[in-house]
Design a protein around this motif. Structure first.
Motif, short mmCIF file in Angstrom:
data_model
loop_
_atom_site.label_atom_id
_atom_site.label_comp_id
_atom_site.label_asym_id
_atom_site.label_seq_id
_atom_site.Cartn_x
_atom_site.Cartn_y
_atom_site.Cartn_z
N VAL A 1 0.84 -1.19 0.00
CA VAL A 1 0.00 0.00 0.00
C VAL A 1 0.88 1.25 0.00
O VAL A 1 1.92 1.29 0.67
CB VAL A 1 -0.95 0.00 1.22
CG1 VAL A 1 -1.94 1.16 1.13
CG2 VAL A 1 -1.70 -1.33 1.32
N SER A 2 0.48 2.24 -0.78
CA SER A 2 1.33 3.42 -1.01
C SER A 2 0.50 4.70 -0.99
O SER A 2 -0.64 4.71 -1.47
CB SER A 2 2.02 3.31 -2.38
OG SER A 2 2.65 2.06 -2.55
N GLU A 3 1.08 5.77 -0.45
CA GLU A 3 0.47 7.10 -0.58
C GLU A 3 1.32 7.88 -1.56
O GLU A 3 2.45 8.24 -1.27
CB GLU A 3 0.43 7.80 0.77
CG GLU A 3 -0.78 8.72 0.96
CD GLU A 3 -0.85 9.90 -0.02
OE1 GLU A 3 -1.96 10.41 -0.27
OE2 GLU A 3 0.22 10.32 -0.51
N ARG A 4 0.78 8.11 -2.76
CA ARG A 4 1.60 8.61 -3.86
C ARG A 4 2.07 10.05 -3.65
O ARG A 4 3.18 10.39 -4.06
CB ARG A 4 0.81 8.51 -5.18
CG ARG A 4 0.37 7.11 -5.54
CD ARG A 4 1.52 6.15 -5.67
NE ARG A 4 1.06 4.86 -6.21
CZ ARG A 4 1.83 3.79 -6.32
NH1 ARG A 4 3.09 3.83 -5.91
NH2 ARG A 4 1.35 2.66 -6.81
N ARG A 5 1.26 10.90 -3.03
CA ARG A 5 1.72 12.27 -2.79
C ARG A 5 2.87 12.28 -1.77
O ARG A 5 3.89 12.94 -1.96
CB ARG A 5 0.58 13.16 -2.30
CG ARG A 5 0.95 14.64 -2.28
CD ARG A 5 -0.18 15.50 -1.74
NE ARG A 5 -1.40 15.40 -2.49
CZ ARG A 5 -1.64 16.03 -3.64
NH1 ARG A 5 -0.69 16.79 -4.18
NH2 ARG A 5 -2.80 15.91 -4.26
N PHE A 6 2.70 11.49 -0.70
CA PHE A 6 3.77 11.40 0.30
C PHE A 6 5.03 10.82 -0.35
O PHE A 6 6.15 11.21 -0.02
CB PHE A 6 3.35 10.49 1.45
CG PHE A 6 2.18 10.97 2.27
CD1 PHE A 6 1.55 12.18 2.01
CD2 PHE A 6 1.70 10.19 3.32
CE1 PHE A 6 0.48 12.61 2.77
CE2 PHE A 6 0.63 10.61 4.07
CZ PHE A 6 0.01 11.82 3.81
N GLN A 7 4.84 9.88 -1.27
CA GLN A 7 5.95 9.18 -1.90
C GLN A 7 6.76 10.09 -2.82
O GLN A 7 8.00 10.05 -2.82
CB GLN A 7 5.42 7.99 -2.71
CG GLN A 7 6.47 7.22 -3.49
CD GLN A 7 5.86 6.10 -4.33
OE1 GLN A 7 4.68 5.78 -4.19
NE2 GLN A 7 6.66 5.51 -5.20
#
Length: 280
Positions: free
Chosen positions: A156-162
């Protein structure tokens, strides 16, 4: 052989799955499904047991992460060429490595939290490789000797944070519950060809990802050997090997998860997961 952990979070007990798909408690044999239990000697001892002689686990308890307390939770980015292109990047010439905090680890059917301030939480079905013996500077020919088995992973990923909050990807990958692993560890002898496993993921019953590990840019043996050139791999370390195309970031328009949605995923021989999205 399939090993798993059951019980309340923080109080899980080890078990194995018998031929009839029933859980058998392993607490009298191993303390947990950890680095010690995953040694070749330990796995041989467990495999020699008669499951019928182990206590039957009654009911339908919670299933925890298939692995307890891994020292490292490593990930490989952009390891499927079509996934790399859907995110606007070229396929890499060497494996792209990053890590998830081990506090992201959770059970395969636990709720997954949408982080506070998140508007780009995404899904990624992946093959997870679990290390069984210490690997340092190993060559590709012997790399698989250091693998204990495999498990299903949702990276699971948070793209803005990434990608937009500065620094490395770890910030977008490490929120609590961002690492469902399981339902079980499948020992490598049960997987005939790890480079030919189907992967799939649905969101609210709609198919989003369909792939196969044969299209990985860098295969499992290469990854274990490659990573061992940069760091020592220890028993129980997890390597999530990358995701096929179909992530929310690659949709047109990009589509992300929100509280109340349900993600289900699976892989050949590795079982299935189901997660309800909840607000942190």
């Amino acid at each position: 052989m399939k090993l798993l952990r059951y019980g309340d979070a923080g109080a899980e007990r080890p078990a194995l799955l018998d031929m009839d798909g029933r859980m058998r408690d392993l607490s009298s044999v191993i303390k947990d499904v950890d680095g010690t239990a995953l040694s070749p000697e330990s796995l041989k001892r467990i495999a020699a047991l008669d499951p019928a002689g182990l206590p039957l686990v009654e009911g339908s308890p919670r299933i925890g992460s298939a692995i307890a307390r891994p020292g490292k939770f490593l990930c490989v980015g952009l390891n499927y060429a079509d996934h790399a292109r859907e995110t606007g990047k070229e396929p890499p010439s060497e494996p792209v490595l990053f890590s998830k905090a081990v506090t992201a680890l959770c059970g395969p059917n636990d709720d997954v939290e949408i982080p506070r301030g998140s508007d780009r939480t995404d899904w990624e079905v992946e093959l997870g490789v679990v290390i069984g013996t210490r690997a340092k500077y190993v060559d590709e020919a012997s790399a698989m000797d250091h693998v204990a088995g495999y498990a299903l992973v949702n990276d699971v990923s948070e793209r803005r944070f990434q990608s937009e909050r500065g620094g490395q990807w770890v910030k977008g990958k490490s929120h609590d519950t961002f690492g469902p692993v399981g339902p079980w560890l499948v020992t490598k002898d049960e997987i005939v060809d790890v480079q030919n496993l189907d992967l799939w993921l649905d969101v609210d019953g709609q198919r989003r990802q369909t792939g196969n590990t044969r299209t990985m840019i860098f295969g499992v043996a290469h990854l274990v050997s490659y990573i061992s050139q940069f760091m020592t791999l220890e028993p129980s370390d997890i390597i999530a090997t990358g995701t096929p195309p179909g992530v929310g970031l690659g949709m047109k328009p990009p589509t992300f998860l929100s509280a109340g949605q349900v993600v289900t995923l699976g892989a050949t021989g590795l079982g299935e997961q189901r997660q309800l999205m909840v607000q942190a």
